[in-house]
Design an enzyme around this catalytic site. Sequence first.
Site, mmCIF file in Angstrom:
data_model
loop_
_atom_site.group_PDB
_atom_site.id
_atom_site.type_symbol
_atom_site.label_atom_id
_atom_site.label_comp_id
_atom_site.label_asym_id
_atom_site.label_seq_id
_atom_site.Cartn_x
_atom_site.Cartn_y
_atom_site.Cartn_z
ATOM 1 N N ASP A 1 0.819 -1.219 0.000
ATOM 2 C CA ASP A 1 0.000 0.000 0.000
ATOM 3 C C ASP A 1 0.851 1.266 0.000
ATOM 4 O O ASP A 1 2.073 1.212 0.169
ATOM 5 C CB ASP A 1 -0.985 -0.005 1.185
ATOM 6 C CG ASP A 1 -0.331 -0.453 2.499
ATOM 7 O OD1 ASP A 1 0.904 -0.340 2.622
ATOM 8 O OD2 ASP A 1 -1.064 -0.912 3.388
ATOM 9 N N ASP B 1 -7.448 -3.171 14.211
ATOM 10 C CA ASP B 1 -8.830 -3.530 13.860
ATOM 11 C C ASP B 1 -8.886 -4.772 12.967
ATOM 12 O O ASP B 1 -9.917 -5.074 12.386
ATOM 13 C CB ASP B 1 -9.514 -2.342 13.160
ATOM 14 C CG ASP B 1 -8.783 -1.909 11.886
ATOM 15 O OD1 ASP B 1 -7.806 -2.580 11.491
ATOM 16 O OD2 ASP B 1 -9.194 -0.910 11.272
ATOM 17 N N HIS C 1 -7.187 -5.279 10.179
ATOM 18 C CA HIS C 1 -7.016 -5.086 8.734
ATOM 19 C C HIS C 1 -5.746 -5.753 8.225
ATOM 20 O O HIS C 1 -4.752 -5.869 8.938
ATOM 21 C CB HIS C 1 -7.073 -3.603 8.321
ATOM 22 C CG HIS C 1 -5.951 -2.738 8.806
ATOM 23 N ND1 HIS C 1 -6.156 -1.443 9.245
ATOM 24 C CD2 HIS C 1 -4.613 -2.939 8.909
ATOM 25 C CE1 HIS C 1 -5.001 -0.899 9.580
ATOM 26 N NE2 HIS C 1 -4.037 -1.788 9.397
ATOM 27 N N GLU D 1 -9.722 -2.234 5.442
ATOM 28 C CA GLU D 1 -10.362 -1.946 6.719
ATOM 29 C C GLU D 1 -11.549 -2.885 6.936
ATOM 30 O O GLU D 1 -12.014 -3.528 5.986
ATOM 31 C CB GLU D 1 -10.822 -0.481 6.713
ATOM 32 C CG GLU D 1 -9.679 0.530 6.518
ATOM 33 C CD GLU D 1 -8.835 0.765 7.764
ATOM 34 O OE1 GLU D 1 -8.563 -0.205 8.501
ATOM 35 O OE2 GLU D 1 -8.434 1.923 7.996
HETATM 36 P P1 PGA Z 1 2.164 -1.580 12.398
HETATM 37 O O1 PGA Z 1 1.032 -1.546 11.280
HETATM 38 O O2 PGA Z 1 3.174 -2.577 11.970
HETATM 39 O O3 PGA Z 1 2.725 -0.194 12.418
HETATM 40 O O4 PGA Z 1 1.483 -1.957 13.675
HETATM 41 C C1 PGA Z 1 0.466 -2.720 10.833
HETATM 42 C C2 PGA Z 1 -0.793 -2.437 10.059
HETATM 43 O O5 PGA Z 1 -1.465 -1.417 10.308
HETATM 44 O O6 PGA Z 1 -1.142 -3.246 9.191
#
Ligand code: PGA
Length: 259
Positions: free
Chosen positions: A72, A141, A143, A148
């Site tokens: 992304d 959450d 995702h 999302e």
């Molecule tokens: P993080 O993000 O490694 O910074 O916790 C992971 C994500 O949001 O998929």
Amino acid sequence: MKVVIRNSALEASVWAAHYIAAKINEKAAKTSEPFVIGLCTGSTPIETYAELAKLVKAGKVSFKNVISFNMDEYVGLPESHPESYHSFMHKYLFDNIDEPKENIHILNGNAKDLDAECAAYEQAIKAAGGFDLFLGGIGEDGHIAFNEPYSSLNSRTRVVDLTTDTRIVNSRFFGGDMNKVPSQALSVGVATVTDAKEVILLVMGPKKARALKDCVEGPCSHKCTASALQLHENAWIACDEAAVGELMVNTYRYFKDLY
Ligand code: PGA
């Protein structure tokens, strides 16, 4: 699904790096075709990337015949912004390994036609032969990539709106101001990830415990898009002890016994 639980985030990250290196080497021993990998950003993969860089420096693996696609990128953030995923990937991985520049793919969140950019990305993944392995993280959450809650489990690369929750979580990279976090991103879809031959999710720390429970024990549901991995035939989760706090004791024992 296979859950690898290690005492610390570092140990789980090192396990993932060594597993990825072994897979790259295994394919290289069999064929001259490139190894196609999906990559993620965020706090979680930093130690895995550091270990991969160490393995490259030690001559234990090479990315010369690896093609990567990142999952992304924010919409509208200049590539040169320190929090763009372009900047992140160069700093934590690409500047420290031997992957040729032309093999690196990251979505362009500043493309004039974002839909065309996303469609071309799916095409490029296909043209490269599809993913051998996808390395991802998980959001608080649940995702996977920026899919999302309630994203279609059949989704493909597209423009997505980020939830307020995700923007608040990511504001730690933007001076604590959620208004500085872009409200949209380009993201591979759930199905783009699950099409990979193999998937590894890195899940570390107590803040991810609820998401890990939903992903492993919950129903396979668009509410927790990472739970789509329950239908994948070759999905791994590499996590630390802190992330497993919400799992049932029996689930924990089962995976500790096996892996
Ligand atoms: P993080 O993000 O490694 O910074 O916790 C992971 C994500 O949001 O998929």
